[in-house]
Motif scaffolding. Structure first.
Motif: not given
Length: 216
Positions: A153-155, A157-172
């Protein structure tokens, strides 16, 4: 002799009647029952209680330990007005008071867990006149690492957070790219219009010059 017997028996009878009318309730203790912690870390052994009597200076709390592989029961901690740590043994300098009697909390913290700390910890509370009741117990298991489920669950959570950050960067980045491209197209269009207007103006100026020459 016989005349004094009823006088001596009377207080006993009154006591029995009062006990029957106002029976003593038992202290109820609540613990987690089972607990798992990582070797080398600290763990809080939570124990709370309920009592019909107000909590005062008569309250006593006793923590004991029995190893999982058997053996004699060992003293862990004692509380009566003030906390009393063990002066010797495995728990010396490794256990601290973390309770609050006013909130019916008599928990302790065990520092620097070791594998031989595996076993059952008992919590006994007496709050006179409420002194009866079952002893609370916690079965502690000291392990090498946290359970796989927690790591998983920790992995996630961390993976999901990283994925969200990558998606945000790509969108920007894409937004900025398309905005620059749109501006470039608009600039090219404006430049083309300006060039056509300048060319038209030159043609008109040339025609005027030719007309003036013919007039002369």
């Amino acid at each position: 002799m016989y005349g004094k017997s009823p006088v001596r028996v009377l207080p006993l009878l009154l006591g029995l009647q009062l006990t029957a009318l106002c029976p003593t309730k038992a202290v109820e203790i609540y613990t987690s029952g089972a607990l798992e912690a990582v070797n080398g870390t600290d763990v809080r052994l939570k124990c709370t209680f309920s009592s019909f009597a107000p909590v005062g200076d008569a309250l006593t709390v006793t923590w004991n330990f029995r190893p999982r592989d058997g053996g004699r029961e060992q003293f862990v901690f004692y509380y009566h007005v003030d906390p009393f740590r063990p002066m010797s043994g495995r728990f010396k300098d490794r256990v601290v008071w973390d309770g609050n009697p006013e909130r019916y909390d008599v928990s302790i913290i065990l520092w620097k867990l070791q594998f031989d700390d595996n076993g059952t910890y008992t919590c006994q509370v007496k709050n006179p006149p409420d002194v009866d009741g079952l002893v609370g117990s916690i079965r502690l298991s000291v392990v090498h690492t946290v359970p796989f489920s927690e790591i998983f669950f920790l992995a996630v959570a961390i993976g999901s957070a990283c994925a969200v950050m990558i998606i945000i960067v790509i969108v920007v980045v894409l937004f900025q790219h398309f905005r620059k491209k749109r501006w470039a197209k608009r600039a090219d269009k404006d430049e083309g219009i300006k060039s056509k207007e300048e060319e038209k103006l030159k043609e008109e100026t040339h025609k005027v010059s030719i007309y003036l020459e013919d007039t002369d």
